[in-house]
Each structure stands twice: as structure tokens, then as C-alpha cells.
Design a protein around this motif. Structure first.
Motif, short mmCIF file in Angstrom:
data_model
loop_
_atom_site.label_atom_id
_atom_site.label_comp_id
_atom_site.label_asym_id
_atom_site.label_seq_id
_atom_site.Cartn_x
_atom_site.Cartn_y
_atom_site.Cartn_z
N PHE A 112 -6.99 7.61 4.65
CA PHE A 112 -6.86 7.11 6.02
C PHE A 112 -5.73 7.79 6.79
CE2 PHE A 112 -9.36 3.46 4.59
CZ PHE A 112 -10.04 3.06 5.74
N TRP B 292 -18.43 3.00 6.39
CA TRP B 292 -18.36 2.09 7.53
C TRP B 292 -18.86 2.83 8.76
CZ3 TRP B 292 -12.53 0.22 6.87
CH2 TRP B 292 -12.41 -0.40 5.63
N GLU C 164 -5.76 2.04 -1.10
CA GLU C 164 -6.72 1.27 -0.33
C GLU C 164 -7.32 0.14 -1.20
OE1 GLU C 164 -7.33 0.72 2.69
OE2 GLU C 164 -9.19 -0.39 2.39
N TRP C 165 -6.46 -0.78 -1.60
CA TRP C 165 -6.88 -2.01 -2.28
C TRP C 165 -7.88 -1.76 -3.41
CZ3 TRP C 165 -3.14 -5.03 -0.98
CH2 TRP C 165 -2.60 -4.97 0.29
N HIS D 156 0.88 -9.39 3.94
CA HIS D 156 -0.29 -8.51 4.03
C HIS D 156 -0.98 -8.55 2.65
CE1 HIS D 156 -1.93 -4.89 6.41
NE2 HIS D 156 -2.75 -5.03 5.38
N TRP D 157 -1.54 -9.72 2.33
CA TRP D 157 -2.44 -9.94 1.20
C TRP D 157 -1.81 -10.11 -0.19
CZ3 TRP D 157 -7.00 -6.01 2.35
CH2 TRP D 157 -7.58 -6.33 3.58
N GLU E 163 -4.46 -2.24 14.20
CA GLU E 163 -5.04 -1.33 13.20
C GLU E 163 -6.36 -0.81 13.73
OE1 GLU E 163 -5.69 -2.57 9.12
OE2 GLU E 163 -3.83 -3.72 9.13
N ASN F 134 -7.26 -5.93 14.67
CA ASN F 134 -7.59 -4.85 13.72
C ASN F 134 -9.08 -4.59 13.91
OD1 ASN F 134 -5.02 -5.27 12.82
ND2 ASN F 134 -5.57 -5.79 10.72
N GLN G 120 0.80 -1.22 0.00
CA GLN G 120 0.00 0.00 0.00
C GLN G 120 0.84 1.28 0.00
OE1 GLN G 120 -2.60 -1.84 3.23
NE2 GLN G 120 -4.09 -0.52 2.24
N TYR H 173 -12.35 -2.26 12.85
CA TYR H 173 -13.03 -1.24 12.05
C TYR H 173 -14.55 -1.40 12.03
CZ TYR H 173 -8.46 -0.59 9.73
OH TYR H 173 -7.14 -0.35 9.46
N ASN I 278 -1.65 -11.03 7.88
CA ASN I 278 -2.62 -9.98 8.16
C ASN I 278 -4.01 -10.42 7.70
OD1 ASN I 278 -3.37 -7.07 8.80
ND2 ASN I 278 -4.14 -7.29 6.71
N GLU I 279 -4.95 -10.44 8.62
CA GLU I 279 -6.36 -10.68 8.31
C GLU I 279 -6.59 -11.75 7.25
OE1 GLU I 279 -8.28 -7.02 7.28
OE2 GLU I 279 -7.94 -6.12 9.23
N MET J 87 -10.11 -12.02 5.82
CA MET J 87 -10.57 -10.98 4.88
C MET J 87 -10.36 -11.47 3.44
SD MET J 87 -11.98 -8.36 5.72
CE MET J 87 -12.24 -6.65 5.61
N TRP K 276 -4.25 3.25 11.93
CA TRP K 276 -4.18 3.01 10.48
C TRP K 276 -4.75 4.23 9.79
CZ3 TRP K 276 -2.08 -0.75 7.42
CH2 TRP K 276 -2.30 -0.56 6.04
#
Ligand code: FCB
Length: 407
Positions: free
Chosen positions: A374, A295, A365-366, A125-126, A320, A269, A22, A271, A169-170, A173, A358
Motif C-alpha cells: 500500500f 478490491w 496488512e493484518w 487501531h484493532w 484513509e 476511511n 502495522q 476503500y 479505528n473502524e 470491521m 493509506w
């Protein structure tokens, strides 16, 4: 509310978080390939979007400008930084590691250390190397072997500089968006291969945990969980309450329960909050205060999540928590309000030891591209200059004084 001064425990870590893809720029991996794919471009064109806003490209140029990022962390009085490594950069071809990338990451970590900033390092991280994806990515059991090789490299080359490890990471998700709704690569929808992926995630986590601990027995190793807080749409309805129990279990506990004995702390994390009903469409988030991404802002949910994790009897780090808020109007209170509830949890004896906002910078942002902001620092997309938002000053005061003033 009367003015309150909330003191945090001594040694509480104050940080900010980013991920490699990112912010670094110049990476080639499964995400960058997908961003350029015809399917993706056609979809964005149809929606009338500017394609450039959805290509990660140079990101924040942090690979080169890491010194600027460290200056921001110093301005914020942060005692810790959560950052990530990009697997595809370190291992551009299967089994061939890039020595200059290893040396460069070493330089970044050493510079953080010289600045008395503790390092929370994320291994995954993804994003994935393209060579891995060509072999089926996380659906192929071989990922276990490949990830071990990568984890061993990191432990050997960078391990001496790491304070906290985040292996994955996550992961859930990616299950949700990569294999259920198809929003993220590999863009599969309701695909049963997700079970293979889950079991590979679990296996990879456990074996990496062992690799790190064999070399560094005192290492603090975990993962970052994508947590959620849930409340019943109607508290008097037992079915709504049952929905909340199920959601809480599958979102917050199920994966962690399978890793018992393989985490030294819990990485949270936070949110999301949902009001759940047993009736379709199940989610009933009505007219609540929301972020630029839509959100719901629900700080009390953080306390709920932290309380739920008390049963594992491990220290907890909030790795996060943040808000997409281009105007920076909501961010100061967002941070303070979440910290209020983290403090409530601490007051009840829950062992919360750190908070990472974060994100340090506006970044990629993906699937949403560059429009969600952010960052505590805005980043000029042409000059890459970092500029502190007013909320950065608010957060800097909190980090400096180890306390939050609620007025
Ligand atoms: C989290 C991701 C992080 C960032 C925030 C907004 O789920 O871990 O990379 O995109 O959401």
C-alpha cells in the motif's frame, strides 16, 4: 477529458496514515499471539505460504526509525500525519504504564510538531493487550473502565501535542471479521457476543470523548468509519435499490447515529464499493478494475460517501484511502481520481477538509501479511530502507500545490 486544475480550499490537510501495530515492530498483543498460534500456522502451511510473511515481527521498525518516516512525510510535503499508539506497549500489564514508552511517543509527536506536521492520533487501531483478552477483551464490560484509564493517561501525557483525535479505528470491521467471518482475532463466527462488543465500543467512544473534552474543550475528536459505497446491480429493480439503502444505512450511518453529540468531525476511511442484488450471493462485482487485493477501484463512490455524511453538518476528513499496488502502475491515477471526486463533493458545498493516503509505507496488512503493498514508500524487509515509489512524487506535487492536475 480536457486538462483540469482542481484547487483545494486553503488550509486543506494533506497527509498520510499508518497504524501503530502495522509499522512499529516488536509488539506483543492479541494479534501477535494469534499470528503464532497453531491453528493459524497450520492453515498457512496447508496453503503453502511462507509463515514469516504472516508474522508482523519487526514491521517497518518505525518505533525506532520514526525519524525516517518523518523524512518521508517532509518529502511528500505533507501537512499532517495520522499515526497510532499501541495500547499493549503503553500498558503491558493491567494498570502498569510504561514510562519509557510514554516518553518515546512524546518524542515522536514533538518531532512531528518541530517539523510543522499536524498530528492525527489514533488511540485504538484493532490491537489489544494480552491481559485484556484474557479477561474477555471487548466482550467484557470492564473494557470500558480499562479504556478510560488508558485514555486518561494519553490525555494527560500527550494531549497537548494532539491536533485531531481518533478514538477507535473502524470498530465495525472488527465486528465483521472478528465476530462474523472469523478472519481476525478473536476469530469468532456468527457469534452473538458481537452485540456486547458493539455496545462496549459505543460506550468506550462516548466516555473517551468526554475525557478528552473535559481536559481540552476545543479538542477535535472522532472515530474512523469504515465506509462503503453501494449501487444497485439493476437500477430498475426496486429490491436491489432497497438492498443499497439498507447496506448504506448499516455500513455508514447506524453506528454514527448512535454517537450523535460525540464527534466533532467525521473520519472517513474509503476503500469499498459493492453492486448489490437482492438475490444471493447479493454482491455482483463483475470484472471491474481491481487492486492487488481484488478490491474494486471505484473513485466515484467517495463522492457518494461524502455526500451521505453532509447531513451531520460536521467537517469531514478522509482519514484513509489507498491501494495495494506493488507495481505502482495504478496508484497515481487512483489518488488523482479519488481526489477528483472529493473535489466534486467540495464544489457542492460539502465540508471536506483533509485527505490522508493509506499508507505512508508498505506495512503489515493484518491477516494478509506483508504481500499487499500500500505504501507511497517501499520498505526493504531486511534493511528497512524506505524508497519512494513514483507515485510518491505525484502525491508530493499535489500536497505542495494544494491542487490536482487532471490531464
Ligand atoms: C483499513 C485499515 C487499515 C489498513 C487498510 C488497508 O480498513 O484501517 O489498517 O489495513 O484497511
Amino acid at each position: 477529458m480536457p486538462k483540469q486544475i482542481l484547487k483545494f480550499p486553503a488550509g486543506f490537510l494533506w497527509g498520510s496514515a499508518t497504524s501503530a501495530y502495522q509499522i512499529e515492530g516488536g509488539n506483543t498483543n492479541d494479534w501477535s499471539e494469534w499470528e503464532k498460534s497453531e491453528v493459524r500456522s497450520n492453515k498457512l502451511e496447508k496453503e503453502g505460504k511462507n509463515l514469516d510473511d504472516y508474522l508482523c515481527g519487526s514491521a517497518c521498525k518505525s518505533y525506532e526509525l520514526f525519524g525516517e518516516d518523518i523524512k518521508c512525510l517532509k518529502e511528500l510535503n505533507c501537512s499532517a500525519y495520522r499515526l497510532g499508539l499501541e495500547w499493549s506497549r503503553l500498558e503491558p500489564e493491567a494498570g502498569k504504564f510504561d514510562k519509557s514508552a510514554i516518553a518515546h511517543y512524546r518524542l515522536i509527536l514533538k518531532t512531528l510538531k518541530e517539523n510543522q506536521i499536524k498530528i492525527v492520533l489514533t488511540l485504538w487501531h484493532w490491537t489489544n493487550p494480552v491481559w485484556l483478552i484474557k479477561q474477555g477483551g471487548w466482550e467484557n464490560q470492564k473494557v470500558r473502565q480499562y479504556f478510560s484509564r488508558y485514555a486518561r493517561l494519553i490525555v494527560n501525557e500527550l494531549g497537548d501535542l494532539v491536533d485531531f483525535w481518533v478514538i477507535l479505528n473502524e470498530p465495525l470491521m472488527i465486528i465483521g471479521h472478528g465476530y462474523l467471518d472469523g478472519k481476525f482475532p478473536p476469530n469468532k463466527k456468527f457469534n452473538p457476543t458481537l452485540f456486547k462488543v458493539i455496545y462496549n465500543f459505543l460506550a468506550v467512544h462516548k466516555q473517551s470523548y468526554k475525557i478528552i473534552h473535559n481536559r481540552y474543550p476545543k479538542a477535535r475528536v472522532s472515530l474512523a468509519m469504515t465506509t462503503g459505497a453501494f449501487t444497485p446491480a439493476n437500477i430498475y429493480n426496486p429490491l436491489d435499490r432497497l438492498m443499497v439503502k439498507l447496506a448504506n444505512y448499516f455500513r455508514n450511518d447506524w453506528f454514527l447515529n448512535r454517537l450523535k453529540g460525540y464527534f466533532d468531525y467525521i473520519g472517513v476511511n474509503y476503500y469499498h464499493h459493492d453492486r448489490l442484488s437482492w438475490r444471493p450471493p447479493f454482491r455482483k462485482n463483475l470484472n471491474k478494475k481491481i487492486t492487488d487485493l481484488g478490491w474494486e477501484i471505484y473513485p466515484a463512490g467517495l463522492e457518494q460517501v461524502l455526500k451521505n455524511y453532509q447531513k451531520y453538518q460536521k467537517p469531514i476528513y478522509i482519514l484513509e484511502n489507498g491501494i495495494a499496488d506493488a507495481d505502482d502502475k495504478l496508484r497515481p491515477d487512483f489518488i488523482k481520481d479519488h481526489l477528483f471526486y472529493a473535489h466534486q463533493a467540495i464544489k457542492q458545498g460539502i465540508d471536506v477538509r483533509g485527505y490522508f493516503y493509506w499508507s505512508l509505507l508498505d506495512n503489515f496488512e493484518w491477516a494478509e501479511g506483508y504481500w499487499p503493498k500500500f505504501g507511497l514508500y517501499a520498505v526493504d524487509r531486511k534493511t528497512f530502507k524506505r524508497t519512494a515509489r513514483p507515485s510518491a512524487k505525484v502525491y508530493a506535487e499535489i500536497c505542495k500545490n494544494n491542487r490536482v492536475v487532471i490531464s
